[in-house]
Motif scaffolding. Structure first.
Motif, PDB file in Angstrom:
ATOM      1  N   TRP A 172      -6.613  25.422  20.762  1.00  0.00           N
ATOM      2  CA  TRP A 172      -7.155  26.764  20.806  1.00  0.00           C
ATOM      3  C   TRP A 172      -6.228  27.795  19.716  1.00  0.00           C
ATOM      4  CZ3 TRP A 172     -10.621  28.861  24.190  1.00  0.00           C
ATOM      5  CH2 TRP A 172     -10.628  30.155  24.674  1.00  0.00           C
ATOM      6  N   THR A 225      -9.767  29.269  30.294  1.00  0.00           N
ATOM      7  CA  THR A 225      -8.914  28.866  29.538  1.00  0.00           C
ATOM      8  C   THR A 225      -7.593  29.320  29.374  1.00  0.00           C
ATOM      9  OG1 THR A 225     -10.781  27.643  28.127  1.00  0.00           O
ATOM     10  CG2 THR A 225      -8.649  27.469  27.359  1.00  0.00           C
ATOM     11  N   MET A 258     -11.320  22.907  21.025  1.00  0.00           N
ATOM     12  CA  MET A 258     -10.622  22.356  22.164  1.00  0.00           C
ATOM     13  C   MET A 258     -11.598  21.043  22.980  1.00  0.00           C
ATOM     14  SD  MET A 258     -12.080  25.658  24.924  1.00  0.00           S
ATOM     15  CE  MET A 258     -11.505  24.692  26.341  1.00  0.00           C
TER      16      MET A 258
END
Length: 374
Positions: free
Chosen positions: A307, A42, A295
């Motif tokens: 986030w 991510t 998320m």
């Protein structure tokens, strides 16, 4: 039985995670101490592994240092985590006993039966890697005869599922990335060859190392994906004032934070996957901190952000920073700074200094959206 205050428990946890002064300065040393660094892809702000390292090292952290250490073998990837190569024999002992020393539960037998049914595919993968070297899953043979039962996340991913199980049993290992795909190779080419301790010894040593990284933890904890949260019989038993149950504490950390000059706090922005907050039960109990990674929630249901970065100030988790890196615009967009309680000016100044430092490290400018309190 040791007696700790809540402040002492938090300080032990924070200091053990290298979130006090002075800052460490070497990536390999940091990962060796932490025991595990999650390699999550991510990139809302920066890849989590780099965000964890920035939280410790600061702007002197260079992303290439982690990649170089993984490439040259000072660090290895095991179970989706970067780990110090000298710890590999301990993990090899666990791999050799996969899926566990027994008695097996029904799901263990189901997994072993599925691997047995796909033994030909497993052998094809091993032989192809032996002949051709590191390859991605799409480049490996797909001779699956019984597909993995789909959970919705695993549609048409039986080869990947098999690779994950082969990695868990120590046959293959991830050695890098090719675009979005992991590169796989034979473990025998990557993990150091040497004596492997008995499983009981390996688990005890892993528990001791985990306690050094966590400072304070439960002897037993619920099973979670990735790195365990429990430490077995490591350290010494302790009670924390106002908290139920018995904990295990790292004596060295306790003695340090109780000594003059042993507690040197600072402010830090943390990855949502940071080990200080990853065990949500411990986080809530010791830090009284309300936080979830959102998320996977629809935008309308998020309280803190996609986030959001937990904010550490001294020995308290005091809020969240909802920010996103926008490389095309050259900014770190800060949509919200959530103060769990009304911050005094000194806390607000320290947090904004961290935001500015984060932006500088990312090579962008901080952009505070309307409504963000300065």
């Amino acid at each position: 039985m040791l007696e700790l205050t809540r402040d002492e428990a938090r300080r032990i946890a924070v200091r053990a995670q290298l979130l006090t002064l002075p800052r460490p300065d070497d990536v390999v040393d940091v990962v060796a101490h932490l025991g595990a660094l999650q390699l999550d892809p991510t990139k809302a702000v920066a890849p989590s592994a780099h965000l964890v390292l920035w939280s410790r090292i600061g702007s002197d952290h260079h992303r290439a240092d982690l990649e170089d250490a993984l490439t040259d073998g000072r660090l290895v990837e095991i179970g989706g985590m970067a780990r110090a190569v000298e710890q590999a024999p301990l993990h090899r002992a666990v791999m050799a006993a996969w899926p566990g020393p027994g008695p097996h539960r029904p799901w263990h037998d189901e997994v072993l039966a599925w691997i047995a049914d796909n033994a030909e595919c497993r052998q094809d993968i091993l032989e192809t890697l032996r002949q051709e070297g590191p390859l991605t899953a799409p480049d490996l043979p797909n001779s699956i005869v019984r597909p993995w039962r789909s959970s919705g996340w695993t549609d048409d991913k039986s080869v990947l599922k098999l690779l994950d199980m082969m990695a868990a049993r120590g046959e293959v290992v991830v050695v890098g990335r090719a675009g979005p795909h992991r590169l796989w190779d034979l473990s025998e080419r990557v993990l150091p060859d040497g004596p492997v301790p008995p499983l009981e010894e390996a688990l005890a040593e892993l528990g001791r190392r985990r306690l050094r990284a966590l400072g304070i933890a439960k002897g037993r904890a619920a099973v979670t994906p990735g790195e365990p949260n429990d430490v077995g019989e490591a350290g010494a038993p302790a009670r924390v004032d106002g908290v139920r149950g018995t904990w295990r504490v790292d004596i060295e950390q306790l003695e340090t934070i109780r000594s003059p000059g042993g507690w040197t706090p600072r402010t830090a922005l943390l990855s949502p996957l940071d080990r200080l907050v990853f065990d949500r039960s411990r986080m809530a109990t010791l830090f009284d901190f309300d936080y979830q990674l959102e998320m996977y929630k629809p935008a309308a249901q998020r309280r803190f952000g996609y986030w959001a970065l937990p904010v550490l100030h001294g020995d308290r988790l005091v809020g969240k920073v909802d920010c996103t890196t926008e490389p095309a615009e050259g900014v770190l967009r800060v949509d919200a700074v959530h103060e769990d309680h009304d911050w005094p000016a000194e806390v607000r100044d320290a947090v904004h200094a961290e935001i500015e430092d984060l932006a500088e490290w990312l090579g962008v400018e901080p952009l505070l959206m309307p409504g963000v309190r300065r």
